[in-house]
Design a protein around this motif. Structure first.
Motif, PDB file in Angstrom:
ATOM      1  N   ARG A  14       0.830  -1.215   0.000  1.00  0.00           N
ATOM      2  CA  ARG A  14       0.000   0.000   0.000  1.00  0.00           C
ATOM      3  C   ARG A  14       0.860   1.258   0.000  1.00  0.00           C
ATOM      4  NH1 ARG A  14      -4.682  -1.733  -0.617  1.00  0.00           N
ATOM      5  NH2 ARG A  14      -5.561  -3.420   0.611  1.00  0.00           N
ATOM      6  N   LEU A  15       1.974   1.237   0.726  1.00  0.00           N
ATOM      7  CA  LEU A  15       2.875   2.384   0.740  1.00  0.00           C
ATOM      8  C   LEU A  15       3.406   2.647  -0.663  1.00  0.00           C
ATOM      9  CD1 LEU A  15       4.458   4.551   2.340  1.00  0.00           C
ATOM     10  CD2 LEU A  15       6.269   2.825   2.639  1.00  0.00           C
ATOM     11  N   ARG A  16       3.869   1.599  -1.325  1.00  0.00           N
ATOM     12  CA  ARG A  16       4.415   1.750  -2.678  1.00  0.00           C
ATOM     13  C   ARG A  16       3.340   2.261  -3.635  1.00  0.00           C
ATOM     14  NH1 ARG A  16       4.111  -0.030  -7.314  1.00  0.00           N
ATOM     15  NH2 ARG A  16       2.680  -1.686  -6.716  1.00  0.00           N
ATOM     16  N   GLY A  23       2.746  10.270  -7.385  1.00  0.00           N
ATOM     17  CA  GLY A  23       3.769  10.767  -8.304  1.00  0.00           C
ATOM     18  C   GLY A  23       5.052  11.196  -7.611  1.00  0.00           C
ATOM     19  N   LEU A  24       5.361  10.573  -6.483  1.00  0.00           N
ATOM     20  CA  LEU A  24       6.550  10.942  -5.721  1.00  0.00           C
ATOM     21  C   LEU A  24       7.626   9.864  -5.848  1.00  0.00           C
ATOM     22  CD1 LEU A  24       4.957  12.157  -2.367  1.00  0.00           C
ATOM     23  CD2 LEU A  24       5.901  13.581  -4.180  1.00  0.00           C
ATOM     24  N   SER A  25       8.879  10.298  -5.887  1.00  0.00           N
ATOM     25  CA  SER A  25       9.983   9.342  -5.802  1.00  0.00           C
ATOM     26  C   SER A  25      10.119   8.914  -4.348  1.00  0.00           C
ATOM     27  CB  SER A  25      11.293   9.984  -6.276  1.00  0.00           C
ATOM     28  OG  SER A  25      11.725  10.957  -5.350  1.00  0.00           O
ATOM     29  N   GLN A  26      10.852   7.836  -4.128  1.00  0.00           N
ATOM     30  CA  GLN A  26      11.084   7.400  -2.754  1.00  0.00           C
ATOM     31  C   GLN A  26      11.790   8.515  -1.981  1.00  0.00           C
ATOM     32  OE1 GLN A  26      13.195   3.715  -3.529  1.00  0.00           O
ATOM     33  NE2 GLN A  26      11.310   2.528  -3.347  1.00  0.00           N
ATOM     34  N   ARG A  46      13.538   0.630   1.767  1.00  0.00           N
ATOM     35  CA  ARG A  46      13.534  -0.475   2.734  1.00  0.00           C
ATOM     36  C   ARG A  46      12.157  -0.687   3.343  1.00  0.00           C
ATOM     37  NH1 ARG A  46      18.957   1.834   4.641  1.00  0.00           N
ATOM     38  NH2 ARG A  46      20.414   0.725   3.307  1.00  0.00           N
ATOM     39  N   TYR A  47      11.408   0.400   3.536  1.00  0.00           N
ATOM     40  CA  TYR A  47      10.031   0.257   4.027  1.00  0.00           C
ATOM     41  C   TYR A  47       9.190  -0.480   2.982  1.00  0.00           C
ATOM     42  CZ  TYR A  47      11.159   3.917   7.492  1.00  0.00           C
ATOM     43  OH  TYR A  47      11.717   4.668   8.500  1.00  0.00           O
ATOM     44  N   GLU A  48       9.325  -0.101   1.719  1.00  0.00           N
ATOM     45  CA  GLU A  48       8.530  -0.717   0.652  1.00  0.00           C
ATOM     46  C   GLU A  48       8.930  -2.174   0.414  1.00  0.00           C
ATOM     47  OE1 GLU A  48       8.573   1.683  -2.891  1.00  0.00           O
ATOM     48  OE2 GLU A  48       7.590   3.366  -1.892  1.00  0.00           O
ATOM     49  N   HIS A  52      12.841  -2.978   6.571  1.00  0.00           N
ATOM     50  CA  HIS A  52      12.639  -2.267   7.833  1.00  0.00           C
ATOM     51  C   HIS A  52      11.186  -1.836   7.924  1.00  0.00           C
ATOM     52  CE1 HIS A  52      17.103  -1.385   7.538  1.00  0.00           C
ATOM     53  NE2 HIS A  52      16.965  -2.053   8.664  1.00  0.00           N
ATOM     54  N   GLN A  53      10.722  -1.628   9.153  1.00  0.00           N
ATOM     55  CA  GLN A  53       9.377  -1.112   9.376  1.00  0.00           C
ATOM     56  C   GLN A  53       9.486   0.253  10.045  1.00  0.00           C
ATOM     57  OE1 GLN A  53       8.007  -4.674  11.651  1.00  0.00           O
ATOM     58  NE2 GLN A  53       6.194  -4.434  10.387  1.00  0.00           N
ATOM     59  N   PRO A  54       8.725   1.230   9.552  1.00  0.00           N
ATOM     60  CA  PRO A  54       8.748   2.529  10.226  1.00  0.00           C
ATOM     61  C   PRO A  54       7.988   2.437  11.550  1.00  0.00           C
ATOM     62  CG  PRO A  54       7.088   2.530   8.514  1.00  0.00           C
ATOM     63  CD  PRO A  54       7.818   1.213   8.411  1.00  0.00           C
ATOM     64  N   ASP A  55       8.377   3.282  12.511  1.00  0.00           N
ATOM     65  CA  ASP A  55       7.567   3.357  13.725  1.00  0.00           C
ATOM     66  C   ASP A  55       6.251   4.039  13.355  1.00  0.00           C
ATOM     67  OD1 ASP A  55       7.871   6.257  13.923  1.00  0.00           O
ATOM     68  OD2 ASP A  55       9.848   5.897  14.756  1.00  0.00           O
TER      69      ASP A  55
END
Length: 104
Positions: A14-16, A23-26, A46-48, A52-55
């Motif tokens: 969903r994040l990706r 329309g945003l780059s990482q 790394r999140y996508e 790693h997982q963001p807090d």
């Protein structure tokens, strides 16, 4: 039956998808969410990828930049995800009307 995806896999996808739709780059997403510009691209990647997982605070900032509710990033059902997104985009009076119809 079909095995449901893990919460982390759902968040990654969903994040990706939300980032691509915006329309945003990482890198752009990371910087706008307050990550250091030198690590922003790698961190979002790394999140996508689920490395790693963001807090929760970081996940909330990512959602805000992407203009999606935080719950959308964790919705493990496609219909629920669409409902969350659709509801969030309604005007307050429309939200009230929907809630009255659903929960009289």
């Amino acid at each position: 039956g079909a095995k449901s995806a893990s919460p982390q896999a759902v968040f990654c996808e969903r994040l990706r998808a939300a980032r691509v739709a915006a329309g945003l780059s990482q890198r752009e997403l990371g910087i706008r969410a307050g990550l250091d510009e030198f690590v922003a691209s790698a961190r979002v990647n790394r999140y996508e990828q689920g490395v790693h997982q963001p807090d929760l605070d970081t996940a909330g900032r990512l959602a805000k930049v992407l203009d999606v509710p935080l719950a959308y990033l964790f919705a493990d059902d496609e219909r629920l995800a669409k409902a969350i997104l659709g509801f969030a985009r309604l005007q307050r009076s429309e939200k009230d009307a929907v809630l009255r119809d659903l929960f009289p």
